[in-house]
Design a protein around this motif. Structure first.
Motif, PDB file in Angstrom:
ATOM      1  N   VAL A   5       0.864  -1.174   0.000  1.00  0.00           N
ATOM      2  CA  VAL A   5       0.000   0.000   0.000  1.00  0.00           C
ATOM      3  C   VAL A   5       0.905   1.231   0.000  1.00  0.00           C
ATOM      4  CG1 VAL A   5      -1.829   1.213   1.226  1.00  0.00           C
ATOM      5  CG2 VAL A   5      -1.732  -1.270   1.315  1.00  0.00           C
ATOM      6  N   SER A   6       0.654   2.164  -0.931  1.00  0.00           N
ATOM      7  CA  SER A   6       1.510   3.360  -1.017  1.00  0.00           C
ATOM      8  C   SER A   6       0.663   4.608  -1.229  1.00  0.00           C
ATOM      9  CB  SER A   6       2.527   3.209  -2.146  1.00  0.00           C
ATOM     10  OG  SER A   6       1.872   2.999  -3.365  1.00  0.00           O
ATOM     11  N   SER A   7       1.191   5.709  -0.731  1.00  0.00           N
ATOM     12  CA  SER A   7       0.520   6.995  -0.858  1.00  0.00           C
ATOM     13  C   SER A   7       1.541   8.094  -0.572  1.00  0.00           C
ATOM     14  CB  SER A   7      -0.638   7.086   0.138  1.00  0.00           C
ATOM     15  OG  SER A   7      -1.198   8.370   0.115  1.00  0.00           O
ATOM     16  N   LYS A   8       1.192   9.315  -0.941  1.00  0.00           N
ATOM     17  CA  LYS A   8       2.067  10.442  -0.623  1.00  0.00           C
ATOM     18  C   LYS A   8       1.839  10.932   0.800  1.00  0.00           C
ATOM     19  CE  LYS A   8       2.841  11.995  -5.267  1.00  0.00           C
ATOM     20  NZ  LYS A   8       2.919  13.095  -6.191  1.00  0.00           N
ATOM     21  N   SER A   9       0.699  10.578   1.391  1.00  0.00           N
ATOM     22  CA  SER A   9       0.357  11.048   2.730  1.00  0.00           C
ATOM     23  C   SER A   9       0.472   9.912   3.746  1.00  0.00           C
ATOM     24  CB  SER A   9      -1.079  11.592   2.726  1.00  0.00           C
ATOM     25  OG  SER A   9      -1.519  11.819   4.040  1.00  0.00           O
ATOM     26  N   LYS A  10       1.286  10.132   4.771  1.00  0.00           N
ATOM     27  CA  LYS A  10       1.399   9.137   5.844  1.00  0.00           C
ATOM     28  C   LYS A  10       0.098   9.024   6.628  1.00  0.00           C
ATOM     29  CE  LYS A  10       6.345   9.254   6.687  1.00  0.00           C
ATOM     30  NZ  LYS A  10       7.388   9.410   7.692  1.00  0.00           N
ATOM     31  N   ASP A  11      -0.642  10.111   6.723  1.00  0.00           N
ATOM     32  CA  ASP A  11      -1.919  10.086   7.437  1.00  0.00           C
ATOM     33  C   ASP A  11      -2.911   9.139   6.753  1.00  0.00           C
ATOM     34  OD1 ASP A  11      -0.936  11.908   9.262  1.00  0.00           O
ATOM     35  OD2 ASP A  11      -1.765  13.640   8.190  1.00  0.00           O
ATOM     36  N   ASP A  12      -2.931   9.163   5.418  1.00  0.00           N
ATOM     37  CA  ASP A  12      -3.809   8.249   4.689  1.00  0.00           C
ATOM     38  C   ASP A  12      -3.422   6.800   4.957  1.00  0.00           C
ATOM     39  OD1 ASP A  12      -5.216  10.347   3.644  1.00  0.00           O
ATOM     40  OD2 ASP A  12      -4.206  10.306   1.682  1.00  0.00           O
TER      41      ASP A  12
END
Length: 163
Positions: free
Chosen positions: A133-140
């Protein structure tokens, strides 16, 4: 530029903790008055545990002991996949318990589909028996972890490789 953060969803357990739990269960079975003379054996193999005992009643008691020791060692009970109870020679019963490790393809598809529908800015990709799982936001990513912990999955999920 913002870098991409990611983590892996795996289904795994600590092998040494399982070995210790079975060793403790064997010791308790040999010491307990109601199980002492049943000649109960718990054998650990790489992919399964085999229990051989006198009757289904003592098999239930052995399950209880094994589950108690596993929980004390912080092992999830979802790693145990109980097979059918077979009759063995000498009026004994035997049961094979498969050890569940890894996320199968169907479950990985369900997990990644749920992540994609709930979170538009998060990507989920299946890599063998791991879901990345990857995203630019750590909060997400942390919100995805919280939501996945809330669900009741058929396997124990762990989150590793958080970057």
């Amino acid at each position: 530029m913002a870098s991409t953060c990611s983590f892996d969803i795996v289904s795994d357990f600590e092998w040494q903790e399982l070995v210790n739990a079975i060793d403790q269960a064997n010791r308790e079975i040999k010491a307990r008055y109601d199980l002492k003379d049943t000649k109960t054996e718990i054998k650990l193999e790489p992919t399964e545990i085999t229990i051989s005992t006198d009757s289904e009643f003592t098999l239930d008691a052995v399950h209880n002991v094994l589950q108690t020791k596993a929980v004390k060692r912080k092992l999830s009970l979802k790693i145990f996949d109980y097979g059918t109870i077979e009759s063995a020679s000498g009026n004994r019963v035997r049961q094979a318990i498969k050890l569940q490790k890894g996320i199968d393809a169907d479950l990985a598809k369900k997990i990644s589909k749920q992540i994609r529908t709930d979170y538009k800015k998060v990507q989920a990709s299946i890599q063998g028996d791991v879901v990345r799982v990857s995203s630019k936001s750590k909060d997400d990513l942390q919100q995805v972890m919280q939501d996945l912990k809330q669900e009741d999955w058929p396997v124990a999920l762990q989150f590793t490789n958080y970057r």
